[in-house]
Design an enzyme around this catalytic site. Sequence first.
Site, mmCIF file in Angstrom:
data_model
loop_
_atom_site.group_PDB
_atom_site.id
_atom_site.type_symbol
_atom_site.label_atom_id
_atom_site.label_comp_id
_atom_site.label_asym_id
_atom_site.label_seq_id
_atom_site.Cartn_x
_atom_site.Cartn_y
_atom_site.Cartn_z
ATOM 1 N N CYS A 73 -6.928 -8.009 0.751
ATOM 2 C CA CYS A 73 -6.310 -7.972 2.081
ATOM 3 C C CYS A 73 -7.317 -8.206 3.209
ATOM 4 C CB CYS A 73 -5.525 -6.685 2.298
ATOM 5 S SG CYS A 73 -6.432 -5.152 2.061
ATOM 6 N N ASP A 278 0.427 -9.179 8.595
ATOM 7 C CA ASP A 278 0.163 -8.357 7.419
ATOM 8 C C ASP A 278 -0.039 -9.244 6.189
ATOM 9 O OD1 ASP A 278 0.083 -6.463 5.423
ATOM 10 O OD2 ASP A 278 1.920 -5.430 6.022
ATOM 11 N N HIS A 280 -0.145 -8.247 3.110
ATOM 12 C CA HIS A 280 0.299 -7.555 1.884
ATOM 13 C C HIS A 280 1.635 -8.068 1.362
ATOM 14 C CE1 HIS A 280 -2.595 -4.763 3.791
ATOM 15 N NE2 HIS A 280 -2.942 -4.539 2.537
#
Length: 393
Positions: A73, A278, A280
């Site tokens: 990430c 993001d 993820h």
Amino acid sequence: LFLATLTYDTLRFEYEDFPETKEPVWILGRKYSVFTEKEEILLDVTSRLWFTYRKNFPAIGGTGPTSDTGWGCMLRCGQMIFAQALVCRHLGRDWRWIKGKRQMDNYFNVLNAFIDKKDSYYSIHQIAQMGVGEGKSIGQWYGPNTVAQVLKKLDNFDTWSSLAVHIAMDNTVVMEEIRRLCQSNFPCAGAAACPAVESDVLYNGYPEEAGVRDRLSLWKPLVLLIPLRLGLTEINEAYIETLKHCFMMPQSLGVIGGKPNSAHYFIGYVGEELIYLDPHTTQPAVEPNDSGCLPDESFHCQHPPCRMSIAELDPSIAVGFFCNTEEDFNNWCQQIKKLSLVRGALPMFELVERQPSHFSNPDVLNLTPDSSDADRLERFFDSEDEDFEILSL
């Protein structure tokens, strides 16, 4: 894991839209109103390059992981902040991505620099393998400082962009160092970036006349990354106003950070909430189609961006800025100096003309300390954050 299987249409219903507020929305130096410019906000967000976990890409190092789910990430956030620098460099801050609209060659050149394969300048493969030299094994989680150090090393191979990358350590930005770096009187940034005048060759779609112009330029475009720690286990409230102002500057590249062991790329704020992309979500690796074109829709976040309270931000971050010209840098310096006068805003870093006498030489400062130092600090603070190598501590 569920989000990884959702379509973009479904995602639109899973993410909360912007709040109806009179507070301005700031996205990388641009100010918007939710009431009159919501479409412009979403278009600006969608136009940022969005890098997420991927699966089924060529094995890193030939025998390593074929997915970065669960560990990549911060590497993806590093890609996003650096991709924004390349977008500003080659396309400009006003450039917008519109689904289905034909894009210029330079857009695909930027995108190709981050594709998941070993020969892309800033691929997950290159970042993971270069990180070994920073003490990170392949598959290990990075902190903001580590990914900044790795990206700086990888930029040395990107002669097309011809950037000057500076990482300001010890909470201090030294103007003299940056000017020396950007004003280096180079005859040419590299043979590939600056073809000979009589040559008709294009390098990655880079026009010949632009290469000549760069060759004669007295300023290399600056990417400034500043690793910071804004508290011990949580962000010190005194830094919040200063952090907000960073997103208001036209030179803003955003911030990489997040929550402990969960990295995000922050691109702006509204009220007391940060706006972020993001990483993820796991998507399949992308390869050129039969006609040689690269499908690019999955590299753009086509749903409203995520938001979180600024107070939830992990104190370990890296702030980024891009100064295309010397005038941009001088303007940035003036803004930072004015920011020190804002009431109730504690400066996140110091801006000085010359290197303070207590500093080591710049080359030493840009090296991360050995693992024993990092381990000692990690035990001292009793935290999961892996980026305690920041020298300001």
